[in-house]
Design a protein around this motif. Structure first.
Motif, mmCIF file in Angstrom:
data_model
loop_
_atom_site.group_PDB
_atom_site.id
_atom_site.type_symbol
_atom_site.label_atom_id
_atom_site.label_comp_id
_atom_site.label_asym_id
_atom_site.label_seq_id
_atom_site.Cartn_x
_atom_site.Cartn_y
_atom_site.Cartn_z
ATOM 1 N N LEU A 161 2.563 15.317 -0.201
ATOM 2 C CA LEU A 161 2.145 14.488 1.004
ATOM 3 C C LEU A 161 1.312 15.495 2.034
ATOM 4 N N SER A 162 1.734 16.654 1.990
ATOM 5 C CA SER A 162 1.032 17.672 2.763
ATOM 6 C C SER A 162 -0.318 18.063 2.282
ATOM 7 N N GLY A 163 -0.625 17.491 1.145
ATOM 8 C CA GLY A 163 -1.972 18.072 0.571
ATOM 9 C C GLY A 163 -1.890 19.544 -0.111
ATOM 10 N N ARG A 197 9.901 19.123 -11.823
ATOM 11 C CA ARG A 197 8.826 18.124 -11.507
ATOM 12 C C ARG A 197 9.015 16.825 -12.026
ATOM 13 N N PHE A 198 8.754 15.876 -11.170
ATOM 14 C CA PHE A 198 9.174 14.488 -11.420
ATOM 15 C C PHE A 198 7.894 13.682 -11.473
ATOM 16 N N HIS A 199 7.346 13.025 -12.591
ATOM 17 C CA HIS A 199 6.241 11.876 -12.600
ATOM 18 C C HIS A 199 6.482 10.967 -12.968
ATOM 19 N N LEU A 200 6.664 9.763 -12.749
ATOM 20 C CA LEU A 200 6.935 8.385 -13.238
ATOM 21 C C LEU A 200 6.096 8.205 -14.596
ATOM 22 N N ARG A 201 4.828 8.861 -14.311
ATOM 23 C CA ARG A 201 4.187 8.236 -15.561
ATOM 24 C C ARG A 201 4.564 9.031 -16.720
ATOM 25 N N CYS A 253 12.345 14.752 8.557
ATOM 26 C CA CYS A 253 11.261 13.568 8.479
ATOM 27 C C CYS A 253 10.320 14.337 9.458
ATOM 28 N N ARG A 254 9.221 13.868 9.370
ATOM 29 C CA ARG A 254 7.927 14.508 10.124
ATOM 30 C C ARG A 254 8.186 13.495 11.289
ATOM 31 N N SER A 255 8.231 12.303 11.528
ATOM 32 C CA SER A 255 8.218 11.599 12.775
ATOM 33 C C SER A 255 9.946 11.501 13.102
ATOM 34 N N TYR A 289 8.505 -1.698 -8.043
ATOM 35 C CA TYR A 289 8.132 -0.787 -9.195
ATOM 36 C C TYR A 289 8.103 0.869 -8.684
ATOM 37 N N ILE A 290 7.240 1.083 -8.128
ATOM 38 C CA ILE A 290 6.828 2.549 -8.094
ATOM 39 C C ILE A 290 8.032 3.285 -7.538
ATOM 40 N N ASN A 291 8.350 3.013 -6.250
ATOM 41 C CA ASN A 291 9.354 3.818 -5.511
ATOM 42 C C ASN A 291 10.727 3.546 -6.230
ATOM 43 N N ILE A 307 0.942 -1.121 0.026
ATOM 44 C CA ILE A 307 -0.005 -0.031 -0.001
ATOM 45 C C ILE A 307 0.943 1.233 -0.045
ATOM 46 N N ASN A 308 0.802 1.820 -0.975
ATOM 47 C CA ASN A 308 1.824 3.286 -1.147
ATOM 48 C C ASN A 308 0.908 4.474 -1.356
ATOM 49 N N PRO A 309 1.249 5.816 -1.127
ATOM 50 C CA PRO A 309 0.435 6.750 -1.412
ATOM 51 C C PRO A 309 0.180 6.939 -2.831
ATOM 52 N N GLY A 337 11.435 11.962 4.779
ATOM 53 C CA GLY A 337 12.469 11.040 5.030
ATOM 54 C C GLY A 337 12.311 9.755 5.583
ATOM 55 N N GLY A 338 11.241 9.410 6.153
ATOM 56 C CA GLY A 338 10.785 8.192 6.720
ATOM 57 C C GLY A 338 10.014 7.100 5.371
ATOM 58 N N SER A 339 10.040 7.844 4.455
ATOM 59 C CA SER A 339 9.211 6.948 3.063
ATOM 60 C C SER A 339 9.903 6.099 2.636
ATOM 61 N N SER A 340 9.549 4.908 2.048
ATOM 62 C CA SER A 340 10.391 4.063 1.192
ATOM 63 C C SER A 340 11.196 4.831 0.329
ATOM 64 N N CYS A 341 10.618 5.658 -0.482
ATOM 65 C CA CYS A 341 11.105 6.262 -1.731
ATOM 66 C C CYS A 341 12.358 7.007 -1.256
ATOM 67 N N ASP A 371 11.674 16.646 -3.356
ATOM 68 C CA ASP A 371 10.862 16.942 -2.104
ATOM 69 C C ASP A 371 9.365 16.181 -2.591
ATOM 70 N N ALA A 372 8.984 15.464 -1.623
ATOM 71 C CA ALA A 372 7.509 14.831 -1.574
ATOM 72 C C ALA A 372 6.471 15.109 -0.812
ATOM 73 N N VAL A 373 6.724 16.534 -0.054
ATOM 74 C CA VAL A 373 5.908 16.957 0.602
ATOM 75 C C VAL A 373 5.010 18.229 0.379
ATOM 76 N N GLY A 381 4.359 8.047 11.742
ATOM 77 C CA GLY A 381 5.632 7.453 12.278
ATOM 78 C C GLY A 381 5.726 5.867 11.910
ATOM 79 N N ARG A 382 4.940 5.390 11.063
ATOM 80 C CA ARG A 382 4.830 4.036 10.914
ATOM 81 C C ARG A 382 6.316 3.641 10.244
ATOM 82 N N ARG A 383 6.828 2.408 10.903
ATOM 83 C CA ARG A 383 8.178 1.908 10.314
ATOM 84 C C ARG A 383 8.112 0.953 9.588
HETATM 85 N N1 NAP Z 1 6.139 11.247 -8.843
HETATM 86 C C1 NAP Z 1 6.275 9.986 -8.628
HETATM 87 O O1 NAP Z 1 6.398 9.487 -9.880
HETATM 88 C C2 NAP Z 1 6.404 9.227 -7.509
HETATM 89 C C3 NAP Z 1 6.618 7.932 -7.705
HETATM 90 C C4 NAP Z 1 7.088 7.026 -6.351
HETATM 91 C C5 NAP Z 1 6.677 7.926 -5.197
HETATM 92 N N2 NAP Z 1 6.205 9.096 -5.312
HETATM 93 C C6 NAP Z 1 5.782 9.880 -3.895
HETATM 94 O O2 NAP Z 1 6.600 9.520 -2.766
HETATM 95 C C7 NAP Z 1 6.040 9.880 -1.651
HETATM 96 C C8 NAP Z 1 6.536 8.663 -0.869
HETATM 97 O O3 NAP Z 1 5.838 7.455 -1.068
HETATM 98 P P1 NAP Z 1 6.155 6.151 -0.235
HETATM 99 O O4 NAP Z 1 5.542 5.001 -0.995
HETATM 100 O O5 NAP Z 1 7.540 5.922 -0.280
HETATM 101 O O6 NAP Z 1 5.659 6.449 1.273
HETATM 102 P P2 NAP Z 1 5.549 5.437 2.362
HETATM 103 O O7 NAP Z 1 6.713 4.607 2.517
HETATM 104 O O8 NAP Z 1 4.316 5.097 2.478
HETATM 105 O O9 NAP Z 1 5.915 6.635 3.721
HETATM 106 C C9 NAP Z 1 5.064 7.723 3.561
HETATM 107 C C10 NAP Z 1 6.123 8.862 4.559
HETATM 108 O O10 NAP Z 1 5.386 10.111 4.163
HETATM 109 C C11 NAP Z 1 5.384 10.945 5.149
HETATM 110 N N3 NAP Z 1 4.232 12.096 5.338
HETATM 111 C C12 NAP Z 1 2.942 11.947 5.173
HETATM 112 N N4 NAP Z 1 2.280 12.878 5.119
HETATM 113 C C13 NAP Z 1 3.270 13.741 5.471
HETATM 114 C C14 NAP Z 1 3.222 15.129 5.685
HETATM 115 N N5 NAP Z 1 1.973 15.792 5.557
HETATM 116 N N6 NAP Z 1 4.178 15.774 5.970
HETATM 117 C C15 NAP Z 1 5.505 15.099 5.945
HETATM 118 N N7 NAP Z 1 5.652 13.842 5.957
HETATM 119 C C16 NAP Z 1 4.637 13.154 5.583
HETATM 120 C C17 NAP Z 1 5.171 9.758 6.465
HETATM 121 O O11 NAP Z 1 5.550 10.594 7.593
HETATM 122 P P3 NAP Z 1 5.657 9.850 9.147
HETATM 123 O O12 NAP Z 1 6.744 8.818 9.277
HETATM 124 O O13 NAP Z 1 5.813 10.866 10.008
HETATM 125 O O14 NAP Z 1 4.199 9.049 9.284
HETATM 126 C C18 NAP Z 1 5.665 8.741 6.007
HETATM 127 O O15 NAP Z 1 7.318 8.570 6.277
HETATM 128 C C19 NAP Z 1 4.728 10.001 -2.031
HETATM 129 O O16 NAP Z 1 4.475 11.541 -2.077
HETATM 130 C C20 NAP Z 1 4.514 9.486 -3.330
HETATM 131 O O17 NAP Z 1 3.234 10.080 -3.932
HETATM 132 C C21 NAP Z 1 6.074 9.722 -6.416
#
Ligand code: NAP
Length: 317
Positions: free
Chosen positions: A235-237, A251-255, A172-174, A123-125, A42-44, A148-152, A209-211, A304-306
């Protein structure tokens, strides 16, 4: 035989918009390969489209999920050698289901020695991290990463160091991520440390930057004009305002890279990724039966999920 899939038939918060639906498994369309799914993360990137954030190009009804791994169980004569292989059925219908029928050109075979839980996230990340580092090389450069805590970010950070980056600061947020990031050789900073963030950004050559939102604006305000600010998620919306005298906004979009790639080059990307993934440090995978998908999404939302919540798609067998 029955198939089950997580559909969204309207936009909304994923927990409300998704429904688990069972249906008779139809005949495999000619020319496709049928994959019995094992697991999918499950990815964002999977959840954001369900909210309608990309409503201009992704519309319901859809089966959710963009990646995952399974085993090929049926194929035409020309693809018969794939039967029994683990594979990623990519770029077809959604992957959060028991069976995926996929165009063999985009199906990616998984090397035997690669762990299933890693293959499911190949794939995605990883591809986004690889393509970003190829587009904005980091050798000898100072790098700042957000989320910083994200997989990507973990992949980007570690692979940036391997590619010769001078330093990699991860915001990192957490704080729960700090120790594991430091173990990777990255320099963790908390979002609650604006002065330290500004100091790192003011000497950065490139930021990924992903935030978005205020954090992106804080980085843009101090980064050197010659540097690159690469936005690849919000990610901040919240969006952010570019600064005319600030760094170059990219800007980077894999698509965007997928529209033109041919199958041969596509397969080459994964050949490059396999050895990188063998030595990568991905967060622990935590598996949820498909029937417990709500718990998986609730776990995904834990600050803060790890770990990475994964749907077990073979749990009914
Ligand atoms: N553009 C592209 O082609 C592309 C491709 C791949 C991924 N991405 C983007 O990469 C990002 C990370 O994806 P992922 O799968 O690696 O995520 P993930 O492993 O699920 O981790 C999500 C992380 O985002 C942090 N986060 C969530 N909301 C936040 C906020 N409002 N402010 C700061 N940090 C926040 C969380 O922080 P906590 O640890 O504090 O909960 C968590 O560490 C996403 O935005 C995704 O859309 C983009």
């Amino acid at each position: 035989m029955t198939d089950e899939a997580l559909w969204y038939r309207r936009f909304g918060p994923p927990i409300d918009a998704l429904t688990l639906e069972a249906a008779e498994l139809g005949a495999r369309p000619p020319g496709t390969v049928r994959v019995r799914m094992i697991t999918a993360p499950i990815n964002p990137s999977d959840l954001i489209p369900i909210t309608g954030a990309y409503g201009h190009r992704v519309r319901p009804p859809q089966v959710a999920g963009y990646e995952g791994v399974g085993q090929v169980v049926e194929a035409d004569h020309v693809s018969a050698h794939l039967v029994g292989r683990r594979a990623l059925p990519l770029r077809g219908p959604g992957t959060w289901r028991r069976y995926v029928d996929c165009d063999p050109s985009w199906l990616v075979e998984v090397p035997d020695d690669l762990e299933t839980s890693v293959a499911a996230r190949a794939y995605i990340n990883p591809l986004a991290a690889l393509r970003m580092l190829e587009t904005w090389p980091v050798e000898g450069r100072r790098v700042v990463l957000t989320a910083g805590g994200s997989s990507c970010a973990r992949l980007l950070g570690r692979w940036a160091l391997e590619a010769g980056a001078r330093e990699v600061v991860v915001v990192c947020r957490s704080v729960s991520h700090a120790a594991s990031l430091a173990e990777l050789g990255l320099i963790p900073l908390s979002m609650a440390e604006p002065h330290a963030i500004a100091a790192a950004a003011s000497r950065a050559d490139v930021a990924f930057d992903a935030v978005g939102g205020p954090l992106a604006e804080a980085l843009l305000a101090v980064m050197p004009r010659t540097s690159d600010f690469v936005s690849y998620g919000l990610l901040s919306g919240e969006s952010f305002q570019p600064i005319p005298t600030g760094p170059k906004l990219q800007r980077f979009h894999l698509r965007d890279r997928l529209g033109t790639v041919k199958p041969l080059e596509w397969q080459g990307w994964f050949r490059k990724l396999w050895p990188m993934l063998r030595r990568a440090s991905l967060p622990e995978a935590r598996s949820y039966p498909l029937s417990d998908w709500r718990q998986a999404i609730t776990a995904f939302d834990e600050p803060g999920r790890r770990f990475k919540p994964m749907l077990a798609l073979d749990d009914a067998r």
